[in-house]
Design a protein around this motif. Sequence first.
Motif, PDB file in Angstrom:
ATOM      1  N   ALA A  64       0.821  -1.206   0.000  1.00  0.00           N
ATOM      2  CA  ALA A  64       0.000   0.000   0.000  1.00  0.00           C
ATOM      3  C   ALA A  64       0.861   1.265   0.000  1.00  0.00           C
ATOM      4  N   ALA A  65       2.043   1.197   0.644  1.00  0.00           N
ATOM      5  CA  ALA A  65       2.936   2.358   0.679  1.00  0.00           C
ATOM      6  C   ALA A  65       4.301   1.920   1.196  1.00  0.00           C
ATOM      7  N   VAL A  66       5.330   2.592   0.697  1.00  0.00           N
ATOM      8  CA  VAL A  66       6.690   2.379   1.175  1.00  0.00           C
ATOM      9  C   VAL A  66       7.354   3.749   1.292  1.00  0.00           C
ATOM     10  N   SER A  67       8.004   3.969   2.422  1.00  0.00           N
ATOM     11  CA  SER A  67       8.771   5.188   2.648  1.00  0.00           C
ATOM     12  C   SER A  67      10.141   4.750   3.142  1.00  0.00           C
ATOM     13  N   VAL A  68      11.201   5.203   2.452  1.00  0.00           N
ATOM     14  CA  VAL A  68      12.551   4.727   2.778  1.00  0.00           C
ATOM     15  C   VAL A  68      13.543   5.880   2.754  1.00  0.00           C
ATOM     16  N   LYS A  69      14.486   5.817   3.675  1.00  0.00           N
ATOM     17  CA  LYS A  69      15.624   6.722   3.666  1.00  0.00           C
ATOM     18  C   LYS A  69      16.874   5.852   3.624  1.00  0.00           C
ATOM     19  N   HIS A  70      17.656   5.981   2.550  1.00  0.00           N
ATOM     20  CA  HIS A  70      18.897   5.220   2.376  1.00  0.00           C
ATOM     21  C   HIS A  70      20.011   6.069   2.976  1.00  0.00           C
ATOM     22  N   ILE A  71      20.598   5.596   4.065  1.00  0.00           N
ATOM     23  CA  ILE A  71      21.504   6.408   4.878  1.00  0.00           C
ATOM     24  C   ILE A  71      22.978   6.238   4.531  1.00  0.00           C
ATOM     25  N   ALA A  72      23.402   4.991   4.244  1.00  0.00           N
ATOM     26  CA  ALA A  72      24.835   4.739   4.047  1.00  0.00           C
ATOM     27  C   ALA A  72      25.044   3.681   2.966  1.00  0.00           C
ATOM     28  N   PRO A  73      26.175   3.751   2.253  1.00  0.00           N
ATOM     29  CA  PRO A  73      26.457   2.769   1.208  1.00  0.00           C
ATOM     30  C   PRO A  73      26.907   1.423   1.790  1.00  0.00           C
ATOM     31  N   THR A  74      26.720   0.385   0.972  1.00  0.00           N
ATOM     32  CA  THR A  74      27.123  -0.965   1.355  1.00  0.00           C
ATOM     33  C   THR A  74      27.677  -1.656   0.116  1.00  0.00           C
ATOM     34  N   GLY A  75      28.891  -2.157   0.217  1.00  0.00           N
ATOM     35  CA  GLY A  75      29.562  -2.760  -0.929  1.00  0.00           C
ATOM     36  C   GLY A  75      29.299  -4.251  -1.106  1.00  0.00           C
ATOM     37  N   GLU A  76      29.801  -4.749  -2.215  1.00  0.00           N
ATOM     38  CA  GLU A  76      29.640  -6.157  -2.579  1.00  0.00           C
ATOM     39  C   GLU A  76      30.236  -7.066  -1.509  1.00  0.00           C
ATOM     40  N   GLY A  77      29.537  -8.161  -1.240  1.00  0.00           N
ATOM     41  CA  GLY A  77      29.996  -9.140  -0.272  1.00  0.00           C
ATOM     42  C   GLY A  77      29.595  -8.844   1.160  1.00  0.00           C
TER      43      GLY A  77
END
Length: 131
Positions: A64-77
């Motif tokens: 029905a709804a999604v609210s997201v805040k992407h705060i920090a990067p994350t690398g492969e593995g």
Amino acid sequence: MKRGMKVGDVATVVATVTAEQFAQFEGSVVHPAYSTVSMVYHMEWASRKIILPFLEDGEEGIGAAVSVKHIAPTGEGTTVTVVATVTEIKGSIIVTKVEARNERGLIGVGEVKQAILPKADIQQKLLESIQ
């Protein structure tokens, strides 16, 4: 919806970041990092895991709804752990708080709302959307 779901119920999804989860558009990688799209997928999946045991045979959950805040990067593995916690149950609407973490800490926060509806109602709405 079956009885028993309550505020505070929790579900978790754990994933290892792969190249398929990198931030990319039309096959072109923008950053070799866990994408917001992948984070939203895992947040929705953790939230869905909460409702699955409570669905009746003729019911299904739908976003029905999604609210997201992407705060920090994350690398492969890197291992990403997403935890969804029920914060509200309003009739057929289930609201979860979601948090994503890697080994170093918090990488994303948000909220996911799902509606529990009869499968027939969902099918009817889908049919109407293509006519």
